[in-house]
Design an enzyme around this catalytic site. Structure first.
Site, PDB file in Angstrom:
ATOM      1  N   THR A 268     -55.733 -14.385   7.257  1.00 40.14           N
ATOM      2  CA  THR A 268     -54.844 -14.543   8.378  1.00 40.14           C
ATOM      3  C   THR A 268     -54.162 -13.377   8.527  1.00 40.14           C
ATOM      4  O   THR A 268     -54.544 -12.255   9.177  1.00 40.14           O
ATOM      5  CB  THR A 268     -54.150 -15.851   8.205  1.00 40.14           C
ATOM      6  OG1 THR A 268     -53.347 -15.753   6.850  1.00 40.14           O
ATOM      7  CG2 THR A 268     -54.855 -17.226   8.411  1.00 40.14           C
TER       8      THR A 268
ATOM      9  N   LYS B 135     -57.568 -16.556   0.156  1.00 35.89           N
ATOM     10  CA  LYS B 135     -56.634 -16.182   1.293  1.00 35.89           C
ATOM     11  C   LYS B 135     -55.365 -16.394   0.715  1.00 35.89           C
ATOM     12  O   LYS B 135     -54.961 -17.593   0.207  1.00 35.89           O
ATOM     13  CB  LYS B 135     -57.144 -16.515   2.519  1.00 35.89           C
ATOM     14  CG  LYS B 135     -56.604 -17.962   2.882  1.00 35.89           C
ATOM     15  CD  LYS B 135     -56.104 -18.171   4.116  1.00 35.89           C
ATOM     16  CE  LYS B 135     -54.838 -17.288   4.635  1.00 35.89           C
ATOM     17  NZ  LYS B 135     -53.797 -17.994   5.064  1.00 35.89           N
TER      18      LYS B 135
ATOM     19  N   THR C 182     -50.108 -19.880   3.699  1.00 40.78           N
ATOM     20  CA  THR C 182     -51.069 -20.845   3.154  1.00 40.78           C
ATOM     21  C   THR C 182     -52.079 -20.233   2.374  1.00 40.78           C
ATOM     22  O   THR C 182     -52.498 -19.155   2.673  1.00 40.78           O
ATOM     23  CB  THR C 182     -51.838 -21.404   4.473  1.00 40.78           C
ATOM     24  OG1 THR C 182     -50.952 -22.418   5.252  1.00 40.78           O
ATOM     25  CG2 THR C 182     -52.927 -22.327   3.924  1.00 40.78           C
TER      26      THR C 182
ATOM     27  N   GLU D 297     -46.058 -11.308   1.249  1.00 39.92           N
ATOM     28  CA  GLU D 297     -45.732 -10.653   2.366  1.00 39.92           C
ATOM     29  C   GLU D 297     -44.541  -9.297   2.236  1.00 39.92           C
ATOM     30  O   GLU D 297     -43.678  -9.729   1.400  1.00 39.92           O
ATOM     31  CB  GLU D 297     -45.121 -11.659   3.446  1.00 39.92           C
ATOM     32  CG  GLU D 297     -46.067 -12.490   4.026  1.00 39.92           C
ATOM     33  CD  GLU D 297     -45.570 -13.689   4.238  1.00 39.92           C
ATOM     34  OE1 GLU D 297     -46.408 -14.385   5.086  1.00 39.92           O
ATOM     35  OE2 GLU D 297     -44.818 -14.196   3.770  1.00 39.92           O
TER      36      GLU D 297
ATOM     37  N   SER E  79     -43.165 -15.563  19.933  1.00 36.88           N
ATOM     38  CA  SER E  79     -44.129 -15.237  21.439  1.00 36.88           C
ATOM     39  C   SER E  79     -43.219 -14.480  22.209  1.00 36.88           C
ATOM     40  O   SER E  79     -42.270 -14.066  22.079  1.00 36.88           O
ATOM     41  CB  SER E  79     -44.281 -16.536  22.023  1.00 36.88           C
ATOM     42  OG  SER E  79     -43.104 -17.183  22.170  1.00 36.88           O
TER      43      SER E  79
END
EC number: 2.3.1.35
Lengths: 416, 416
Positions: free
Chosen positions: A164, A190, A201, A288, A416
């Site tokens: 991802t 992943k 995840t 991250e 978004s």
């Protein structure tokens, strides 16, 4: 919805990816189903030979995703004939429609694999709360089933398709033997790269040609998880979708073994454990915003479980993690994290090291402590924090990464 | 060692500070003892009238600071005659020298106050692991004792002197009555601003002229803490030094009350609880790098305790806090935080609101959910996240702040 811009490849990524050998009984294919991303693969289909056994460990979340519910149930009905993994949509918190999407995915895959729906295992990773349109798998999975491969490039493509916001694919392999018969283990994972902007995840799938009964497989996986994936943390947050599965095709034709502690499995156990540790560490190295890989070792606790809780308290502490990001040998924050773990600890027996440099002992700063030596340790990209509690024999080791501004940037961007 | 540059005043700081009235039996003085800072006050001395009773709640850390150990013990011997608070050095993890420093501080203060050392209460906040040179208090505390004041400017100076990296002083006051006799409550706090670059420590001191026996005072403070300071979190890290104390001088001369649940105390209890909530919220509003004040409300849990654990899981989640920093109504992360709390939760009954906007219900996205309305809520500087579990009557409310790059900057800077 737009994705945030991709962060650069983690500086902790391995220099190169291993070439994975074929596993007899395992065939791989990837495709673009257009679930969310465009211009990249987002489906992995894995065909498994008849007789394949499956084991799994899953998120402890009380709000698991629909695929996790499905896999837990499917494990109860013997056999596995295909695994379907999609990236882009986690099919989590999608209510009744989520369960319907999983059932439809299993139905489409079962048709492709010519098996029962309950022989299909499913994992999804990506945005949560968005309905997953499983009808997009129609045609795609049958096509995949007709063109599976088992070469190194197929494994590399598999590791890519499940990513991802991972910044690099994660693969590992081991060769070992059971009672003289060579067996192979391949794993992909992943990691705790977020689906920008949703949630971390962890998915990992390990495949072997060993012949092992389901209960043995499950016991081996559970034991291996305890010292690998359960010892890695990026931010202490737990996904609704974390899934680790182990599939054994049996194609190696090794001697039958009926107990996980059979001495003939000792090499296999060691190889599996090593492979799981390697994959788990790769996940932490792609945490991250990670700039440093951190190993936390705790010794001298009253039990291993107590040591593990203290190590996780240190590894999850934002104050410890920001100090490491700042290359600051800030042992005061380590003391704080030990104290807040709630486990037995005696301030006046505590000793703390960064790398080999002891910075504190017997409840106070080490009088011989050299700031220059500690600073040199902190500048490395691999940093080990060690705490000895001086109370007993309990020990644990966990892995994490530092907490940087890039973490905030990745996770704080507008959705978004 | 140099301090990091001061961060700007929190945008969540109140427009103005309240003027605190005098409390009979309480006299305040501040001084520069030069413990660590220069050019600012770093000692608060509070003289307490004979007969003052004290109550306290302290960090749950298993590695508490030397002053915390001292106060716990001193509470057992009736009476309080002075409080000494220093900023700049927490006297934590300083071993035997830490205990000696506390004993010397108490001795110097006892001489100044003409009382027994065990009538002295002490709190320290600042860098940890550095020996505190308590001999610097010699002369300083005696001087303080000779020039105490009780006006609004003295209270303001007191709140200033205990600050570390707080960006604004924290004060609150209430006036109430016990059985017809007016009593006053004043409180000051310092918060989860780090001692750059060490650790967040919460200190708060509340003073009243009410006449209350020690056991009643302790019960009132414990109950009030449960719904105030125990409901605030910045980063889930727990200091070695957290201290909240309540001193009652008795100078108001109200009727004797012998039980915390005496109906004549109901107004006092309410005033104390309100004051503690106000101070706790000020601490969250000065959370390191905070740009948004966040209220997390959980209803419908199986018990209040369960609701509290779920609310804290949400409030401590780095993924939830970064989403709020990014003004992203990311309810997927809230689901994740509910799931990881380990408390009873049924995915299919869960409902989630940001402000008044319901974004999810019955385990899926609310079909009537307006992204525009949710985005408007997220742009406010006060954001409420509400979760209803649909299982029972358990409810809780906690406060926190968002997680921003400034947090990393404040905590990730080099220590020296």
């Amino acid at each position: 919805m737009s994705s945030a811009k991709s962060p650069p490849v983690s500086p902790l990524a391995p220099q190169s990816q291993p070439d994975l050998p074929p596993i007899r009984g395992v065939g791989l294919a990837t495709a673009q189903a257009g679930i969310r991303y465009s211009g990249r693969t987002d489906v992995l289909y894995v065909a498994l030979a008849e007789g394949t056994q499956a084991a799994g460990v899953f998120t402890r979340s009380k709000c698991p995703s629909a695929p996790v519910d499905w896999c837990r149930e499917a494990l109860g009905s013997a056999g596995a004939r295909a695994l379907v993994v999609n990236s882009g949509n986690a099919n989590a918190f999608t209510g009744l429609r989520g369960r319907e999407a999983v059932a439809l995915t299993a139905e489409i895959a079962a048709e492709a694999a010519a098996c029962r729906p309950q022989d299909i295992f499913i994992a999804s990773t990506g945005v949560i709360g968005e309905p997953l349109d499983a009808s997009k798998f129609r045609g795609v999975l049958a096509d995949c089933a007709g063109r599976t491969e088992d070469g190194a490039s197929a494994w590399a493509a598999a590791a890519q398709a499940i990513m991802t916001t991972d910044t690099f694919p994660k693969l590992a392999t081991r060769r070992t033997a059971i009672d003289g018969t060579t067996v192979t283990l391949n794993g992909i994972a992943k990691g705790a790269g977020m689906i920008a902007p949703d949630m971390a995840t962890m998915l990992s799938f390990v495949f072997t040609d060993a012949a092992l009964p389901q209960d043995v497989l499950q016991a081996l996986l559970a034991a291996g998880t305890a010292t690998s994936f359960n010892c890695v943390t990026v931010d202490g947050d737990t996904s609704t979708s974390d899934t680790l599965m182990l599939f054994a095709t049996g194609a190696a034709g090794n001697a039958a073994v009926s107990a996980a502690d059979d001495p003939r499995l000792s090499d296999f156990r060691a190889a599996l454990d090593e492979l799981l540790v390697e994959l788990a560490q790769l996940v932490a190295k792609d945490g991250e915003g990670a700039r440093k890989f951190v190993t936390v070792r705790v010794t001298g606790a009253t039990s291993d479980a107590s040591a593990h809780r203290i190590a996780m308290s240190i590894a999850n502490s934002p104050l410890v993690k920001t100090a490491i990001a700042g290359e600051d040998a800030n042992w005061g924050r380590v003391v704080m994290a030990v104290g807040k773990a709630g486990e037995p600890a005696d301030r006046d027996r505590l000793a703390i090291w960064f790398g080999d440099v002891r910075v504190a002992r017997e409840g106070a700063r080490d009088p011989d402590y050299s700031e220059a030596a500690a600073s040199a340790v902190m500048r490395e990209s691999d940093v080990t924090v060690r705490v000895d509690l001086g109370l007993g024999d309990g020990a644990a080791r966990v892995w994490t990464c530092d907490l940087t501004k890039l973490y905030i940037e990745i996770n704080g961007d507008y959705r978004s």
